[in-house]
Design an enzyme around this catalytic site. Structure first.
Site, PDB file in Angstrom:
ATOM      1  N   ARG A  49       0.808  -1.156   0.037  1.00  0.00           N
ATOM      2  CA  ARG A  49      -0.046   0.190  -0.121  1.00  0.00           C
ATOM      3  C   ARG A  49       0.780   1.167   0.028  1.00  0.00           C
ATOM      4  O   ARG A  49       0.652   2.295  -0.773  1.00  0.00           O
ATOM      5  CB  ARG A  49      -0.964   0.045   1.228  1.00  0.00           C
ATOM      6  CG  ARG A  49      -2.304  -0.785   0.900  1.00  0.00           C
ATOM      7  CD  ARG A  49      -2.617  -1.475   2.323  1.00  0.00           C
ATOM      8  NE  ARG A  49      -1.530  -2.411   2.645  1.00  0.00           N
ATOM      9  CZ  ARG A  49      -1.470  -3.638   2.283  1.00  0.00           C
ATOM     10  NH1 ARG A  49      -2.757  -3.975   1.303  1.00  0.00           N
ATOM     11  NH2 ARG A  49      -0.875  -4.411   2.218  1.00  0.00           N
ATOM     12  N   THR A  50       1.829   1.478   0.897  1.00  0.00           N
ATOM     13  CA  THR A  50       2.500   2.678   1.034  1.00  0.00           C
ATOM     14  C   THR A  50       3.379   3.096  -0.328  1.00  0.00           C
ATOM     15  O   THR A  50       3.405   4.267  -1.026  1.00  0.00           O
ATOM     16  CB  THR A  50       3.518   2.532   2.152  1.00  0.00           C
ATOM     17  OG1 THR A  50       2.736   2.089   3.351  1.00  0.00           O
ATOM     18  CG2 THR A  50       3.962   3.994   2.608  1.00  0.00           C
ATOM     19  N   LYS A  78      27.499  -3.577  -2.512  1.00  0.00           N
ATOM     20  CA  LYS A  78      28.974  -3.508  -2.805  1.00  0.00           C
ATOM     21  C   LYS A  78      29.593  -2.785  -1.479  1.00  0.00           C
ATOM     22  O   LYS A  78      30.673  -2.490  -1.605  1.00  0.00           O
ATOM     23  CB  LYS A  78      29.321  -2.843  -3.863  1.00  0.00           C
ATOM     24  CG  LYS A  78      28.848  -3.292  -5.270  1.00  0.00           C
ATOM     25  CD  LYS A  78      29.254  -2.049  -6.268  1.00  0.00           C
ATOM     26  CE  LYS A  78      28.170  -2.505  -7.595  1.00  0.00           C
ATOM     27  NZ  LYS A  78      28.161  -1.142  -8.487  1.00  0.00           N
ATOM     28  N   ARG A  99      11.287   3.533   3.611  1.00  0.00           N
ATOM     29  CA  ARG A  99      10.786   3.035   4.602  1.00  0.00           C
ATOM     30  C   ARG A  99      12.190   1.965   5.069  1.00  0.00           C
ATOM     31  O   ARG A  99      12.875   1.689   4.066  1.00  0.00           O
ATOM     32  CB  ARG A  99       9.690   1.953   4.267  1.00  0.00           C
ATOM     33  CG  ARG A  99       9.274   0.602   5.102  1.00  0.00           C
ATOM     34  CD  ARG A  99       8.130  -0.194   4.587  1.00  0.00           C
ATOM     35  NE  ARG A  99       7.225   0.712   5.024  1.00  0.00           N
ATOM     36  CZ  ARG A  99       5.804   0.175   4.988  1.00  0.00           C
ATOM     37  NH1 ARG A  99       5.578  -1.402   4.573  1.00  0.00           N
ATOM     38  NH2 ARG A  99       4.832   0.675   5.137  1.00  0.00           N
ATOM     39  N   HIS A 127       4.733   5.483  11.836  1.00  0.00           N
ATOM     40  CA  HIS A 127       4.214   5.506  10.173  1.00  0.00           C
ATOM     41  C   HIS A 127       3.383   6.486  10.107  1.00  0.00           C
ATOM     42  O   HIS A 127       1.902   6.332  10.074  1.00  0.00           O
ATOM     43  CB  HIS A 127       3.524   4.017  10.131  1.00  0.00           C
ATOM     44  CG  HIS A 127       3.258   3.638   8.728  1.00  0.00           C
ATOM     45  ND1 HIS A 127       3.401   4.494   7.750  1.00  0.00           N
ATOM     46  CD2 HIS A 127       3.239   2.434   8.038  1.00  0.00           C
ATOM     47  CE1 HIS A 127       3.145   3.853   6.478  1.00  0.00           C
ATOM     48  NE2 HIS A 127       2.909   2.621   6.881  1.00  0.00           N
TER      49      HIS A 127
HETATM   50  N1   CP Z   1      -0.268  -0.160   5.684  1.00  0.00           N
HETATM   51  C1   CP Z   1       1.010  -0.132   5.098  1.00  0.00           C
HETATM   52  O1   CP Z   1       1.900   0.306   5.363  1.00  0.00           O
HETATM   53  O2   CP Z   1       1.100  -1.320   4.253  1.00  0.00           O
HETATM   54  P1   CP Z   1       2.264  -1.851   3.442  1.00  0.00           P
HETATM   55  O3   CP Z   1       2.933  -2.645   4.599  1.00  0.00           O
HETATM   56  O4   CP Z   1       1.782  -2.797   2.469  1.00  0.00           O
HETATM   57  O5   CP Z   1       2.820  -0.612   2.893  1.00  0.00           O
END
Ligand code: CP
Length: 300
Positions: A49-50, A78, A99, A127
């Site tokens: 999703r993100t 490397k 992320r 998040h």
């Molecule tokens: N909600 C969420 O962060 O989903 P993903 O891990 O799929 O990005």
């Protein structure tokens, strides 16, 4: 807003402004233009999703993306340092969306580069873009953010989405029920934060019987990948599941949210009830993330 790292950094006014911009984008009243702008999506951890909603958001605004999904085909293999990788990517992009499994890494990245950095999840910490799309979903379904009764259920210890959401909606005077196995309770630092703001919360182990007075029930997956000892995961896995039968006495306005992915914590027979909102919630991520990029790149 120069970066978006933690919900603690945002004021109530900044959150409300972002909600307003997201709503205008959804309605077509603001059409941000990102021609010749590039967003770098650096994902050191898996995402559906993100990553794809940020990619979609950028493309809907006529911008472009460069995507790293894992380090397998990069020069990190490397021996290139995190700092050098970041400095290099910043030469190619106008904004970095990152992320990582390492808590604090987005904050560190923001100190290394000059372009805005968005935290798309750092370990079990934060998040914030998920919290903003959660707030947007709450406004759309409840008509307000103020004084709601919110149940957060599942892995409250390792689930970064619930940490960000609790801190975000506390600014609007929420009352919480934290529902989790004892091993996965909300961390003390979040509870201390809430107590300092006089926000009420209660802790429960069972979901059944504790959801009838809620406006929002926010369910999360047990974060298997964050357990140091697999035996601890085995002890709590499948320990709570929202079944359709548990919704028979809930409030009419209840909405069940989930950041997704789901494993088994919401039975699929909940999906076609009037309470399920997790897939529209995921769609709201596009409008919210368009608004985040628009504001961080200088939009009103
Ligand atoms: N909600 C969420 O962060 O989903 P993903 O891990 O799929 O990005």
């Amino acid at each position: 807003m120069k970066n978006l790292i933690s919900m603690r950094d945002l004021s109530k006014q900044e959150i409300l402004h972002l909600m307003e911009v997201a709503a205008k984008i959804e309605a077509g009243d603001i059409v941000p233009e990102m021609k010749r702008k590039v967003a770098a999506l650096l994902f050191f951890e898996p995402s559906t999703r993100t990553m794809f909603s940020f990619d979609t958001a950028m493309k809907r605004m006529n911008g472009q993306t460069i995507i790293m999904s894992g380090t397998q085909n990069t020069s990190a293999k490397k021996g290139e340092s995190f700092a050098d990788t970041l400095q290099t990517i910043a030469q190619y992009s106008d904004i970095i969306i990152m992320r990582s499994p390492v808590e604090g890494s987005a904050r560190l990245a923001s100190e290394i580069v000059d372009v805005p950095v968005v935290n798309a999840g750092d370990g079990a910490n934060q998040h914030p873009t998920q919290a903003l799309l959660d707030l947007y979903s709450i406004i759309k379904t409840q008509g307000k953010l103020e004084n709601l009764k919110i149940g957060l259920a599942g892995d409250l210890r390792f689930g970064r989405t619930v940490h960000s959401l609790a801190q975000a909606i506390a600014k609007f005077g929420a009352e919480f029920k934290f529902i989790s196995p004892k091993f996965l309770q909300m961390p003390q630092y979040i509870k201390d934060d809430l107590s300092e703001q006089n926000i009420k919360f209660q802790e429960f182990v069972e979901m059944d019987g504790n959801i009838d007075d809620l406006d929002i029930l926010y369910v999360t997956r047990i974060q298997k990948e964050r357990f140091a000892d697999p035996e601890d995961y085995e002890k709590v896995k499948g320990s709570y599941i929202l079944e359709k039968s548990m919704l028979s006495n809930v409030k009419d306005n209840l909405k069940v949210l989930h950041p997704l992915p789901r494993v088994d914590e919401i039975s699929t027979d909940v999906d076609d009830t009037e309470y399920a909102y997790y897939f529209p919630q995921a769609k709201n991520g596009v409008y919210t993330r368009e608004a985040i990029i628009h504001i961080l790149l200088g939009g009103e």
